[in-house]
Design a protein around this motif. Structure first.
Motif, PDB file in Angstrom:
ATOM      1  N   THR A 138       0.855  -1.193   0.000  1.00  0.00           N
ATOM      2  CA  THR A 138       0.000   0.000   0.000  1.00  0.00           C
ATOM      3  C   THR A 138       0.890   1.242   0.000  1.00  0.00           C
ATOM      4  OG1 THR A 138      -1.747  -1.204   1.107  1.00  0.00           O
ATOM      5  CG2 THR A 138      -1.861   1.198   1.232  1.00  0.00           C
ATOM      6  N   THR A 139       0.622   2.106  -0.964  1.00  0.00           N
ATOM      7  CA  THR A 139       1.481   3.280  -1.175  1.00  0.00           C
ATOM      8  C   THR A 139       0.893   4.501  -0.456  1.00  0.00           C
ATOM      9  OG1 THR A 139       0.188   3.739  -3.145  1.00  0.00           O
ATOM     10  CG2 THR A 139       2.211   2.501  -3.470  1.00  0.00           C
ATOM     11  N   ASP A 140       1.642   5.596  -0.474  1.00  0.00           N
ATOM     12  CA  ASP A 140       1.117   6.847   0.090  1.00  0.00           C
ATOM     13  C   ASP A 140       0.419   7.669  -0.996  1.00  0.00           C
ATOM     14  OD1 ASP A 140       2.040   6.300   2.599  1.00  0.00           O
ATOM     15  OD2 ASP A 140       4.025   7.158   2.188  1.00  0.00           O
ATOM     16  N   ASN A 141       0.469   7.198  -2.251  1.00  0.00           N
ATOM     17  CA  ASN A 141      -0.153   7.963  -3.335  1.00  0.00           C
ATOM     18  C   ASN A 141      -1.633   7.560  -3.507  1.00  0.00           C
ATOM     19  OD1 ASN A 141      -0.167   5.580  -4.882  1.00  0.00           O
ATOM     20  ND2 ASN A 141       1.867   6.007  -5.715  1.00  0.00           N
ATOM     21  N   TRP A 142      -2.245   7.986  -4.596  1.00  0.00           N
ATOM     22  CA  TRP A 142      -3.679   7.772  -4.842  1.00  0.00           C
ATOM     23  C   TRP A 142      -4.069   6.287  -4.826  1.00  0.00           C
ATOM     24  CZ3 TRP A 142      -4.569   4.796  -9.178  1.00  0.00           C
ATOM     25  CH2 TRP A 142      -3.489   4.699 -10.083  1.00  0.00           C
ATOM     26  N   LEU A 143      -3.094   5.394  -5.065  1.00  0.00           N
ATOM     27  CA  LEU A 143      -3.425   3.971  -5.141  1.00  0.00           C
ATOM     28  C   LEU A 143      -3.902   3.399  -3.795  1.00  0.00           C
ATOM     29  CD1 LEU A 143      -0.816   2.368  -7.522  1.00  0.00           C
ATOM     30  CD2 LEU A 143      -3.276   2.029  -7.585  1.00  0.00           C
ATOM     31  N   ARG A 144      -3.596   4.109  -2.714  1.00  0.00           N
ATOM     32  CA  ARG A 144      -4.040   3.602  -1.416  1.00  0.00           C
ATOM     33  C   ARG A 144      -5.571   3.542  -1.337  1.00  0.00           C
ATOM     34  NH1 ARG A 144      -2.568   8.868  -0.303  1.00  0.00           N
ATOM     35  NH2 ARG A 144      -3.920  10.070   1.077  1.00  0.00           N
ATOM     36  N   TYR A 145      -6.241   4.430  -2.103  1.00  0.00           N
ATOM     37  CA  TYR A 145      -7.714   4.419  -2.077  1.00  0.00           C
ATOM     38  C   TYR A 145      -8.238   3.151  -2.753  1.00  0.00           C
ATOM     39  CZ  TYR A 145      -6.970   9.208  -0.698  1.00  0.00           C
ATOM     40  OH  TYR A 145      -6.538  10.317  -0.021  1.00  0.00           O
ATOM     41  N   HIS A 148      -7.977   0.461  -0.183  1.00  0.00           N
ATOM     42  CA  HIS A 148      -9.045   0.589   0.822  1.00  0.00           C
ATOM     43  C   HIS A 148     -10.372   0.086   0.258  1.00  0.00           C
ATOM     44  CE1 HIS A 148      -7.230   2.498   4.343  1.00  0.00           C
ATOM     45  NE2 HIS A 148      -6.318   2.873   3.468  1.00  0.00           N
ATOM     46  N   SER A 149     -10.636   0.414  -1.012  1.00  0.00           N
ATOM     47  CA  SER A 149     -11.927   0.006  -1.594  1.00  0.00           C
ATOM     48  C   SER A 149     -11.968  -1.496  -1.859  1.00  0.00           C
ATOM     49  CB  SER A 149     -12.214   0.796  -2.870  1.00  0.00           C
ATOM     50  OG  SER A 149     -11.242   0.468  -3.821  1.00  0.00           O
ATOM     51  N   ALA A 185       2.677   3.353 -10.638  1.00  0.00           N
ATOM     52  CA  ALA A 185       2.862   4.124  -9.397  1.00  0.00           C
ATOM     53  C   ALA A 185       3.582   3.312  -8.309  1.00  0.00           C
ATOM     54  CB  ALA A 185       1.517   4.640  -8.880  1.00  0.00           C
ATOM     55  N   TYR A 187       3.280   0.307  -7.354  1.00  0.00           N
ATOM     56  CA  TYR A 187       2.353  -0.445  -6.492  1.00  0.00           C
ATOM     57  C   TYR A 187       2.975  -1.768  -6.051  1.00  0.00           C
ATOM     58  CZ  TYR A 187      -2.005  -2.702  -5.033  1.00  0.00           C
ATOM     59  OH  TYR A 187      -2.980  -3.342  -4.318  1.00  0.00           O
TER      60      TYR A 187
END
Ligand SMILES: C[S@@+](CC[C@H](N)C(=O)[O-])C[C@H]1O[C@@H](n2cnc3c(N)ncnc32)[C@H](O)[C@@H]1O
Length: 196
Positions: A138-145, A148-149, A185, A187
């Motif tokens: 899990t990254t700190d960028n947008w991919l973390r969302y 989570h989903s 990104a 990932y």
């Protein structure tokens, strides 16, 4: 060991080659790094269907997995110097300091207890030995969302979508030797640690 995960992989084994098509580019990097090491004893935990065997150009390979069906397929893919055992990476039945290398390819976020997995890996690794961890993180960028989903569906598919290596205390015993960022990104990552 989680019996439900083993049962899941018993059923899922026939579909795994499709998943593997997507993982091929990152695994090519893993094999390149592993094959660049001096000859040694390599333990692959969560060896799956054994598609990796033909890519290991050296080393004495031991593969363990908790899914009997995955191991049955792996036996058919056996190639060269390979032995296979039904065994959990969370309770490894080998002596201390037995292996030069350990490979964890897409397994660290599948096991029930990654802390126990890394503790066991540390125990059976020789001093100076290396562990290769290929996984999504899990990254700190947008991919973390996305992670989570995917949490609920990931539970059904027996993996943790939210997964950070720094959340596992046992990783601190190892020294990070190399990090290779892979995929969109970054990932996916190949993390190579050494036991001091
Ligand atoms: C996602 S698959 C990865 C297979 C292979 N390593 C690869 O990269 O293609 C995860 C594998 O880990 C195995 N596994 C799950 N829990 C395990 C455990 N506690 N000990 C050993 N293997 C385990 C599963 O049965 C499955 O074969």
């Amino acid at each position: 060991m989680n019996r439900k995960t083993a049962a899941f992989y018993n059923y899922f084994s026939f579909l795994y080659p499709i998943v593997d098509v997507f993982l091929k580019p990152q695994k090519t990097i893993l094999f390149k790094e592993v094959n660049a090491m001096p000859n040694g004893k390599l333990l692959e935990i969560g060896v799956g269907n054994g598609v990796h065997f033909k890519h290991y150009k050296k080393h004495e390979i031991t593969g363990i997995d908790t899914s009997a069906t995955m191991l049955k397929i792996a036996r058919k893919n056996r190639f060269g110097n390979v032995s296979l055992l039904e065994m959990s990476g969370e309770a490894i039945q080998f002596s201390d300091e037995e292996f030069d290398y350990i490979v964890l390819s897409h397994v660290i976020a599948v096991v029930d207890n990654p802390q126990l997995l890394l503790t066991e890996a540390y125990r059976v690794l020789k001093p100076g030995g290396q562990i290769f961890i290929l996984n999504h993180f899990t990254t700190d960028n947008w991919l973390r969302y996305v992670d989570h989903s995917l949490r609920q569906i990931a539970k059904l598919l027996h993996f943790k979508s939210i997964f950070r290596i720094e959340d596992i205390p046992a990783i601190e015993k190892f020294e990070l030797r190399k990090q290779i960022n892979l995929g969109v990104a970054s990932y996916f990552k190949l993390l190579i640690y050494q036991k001091p």
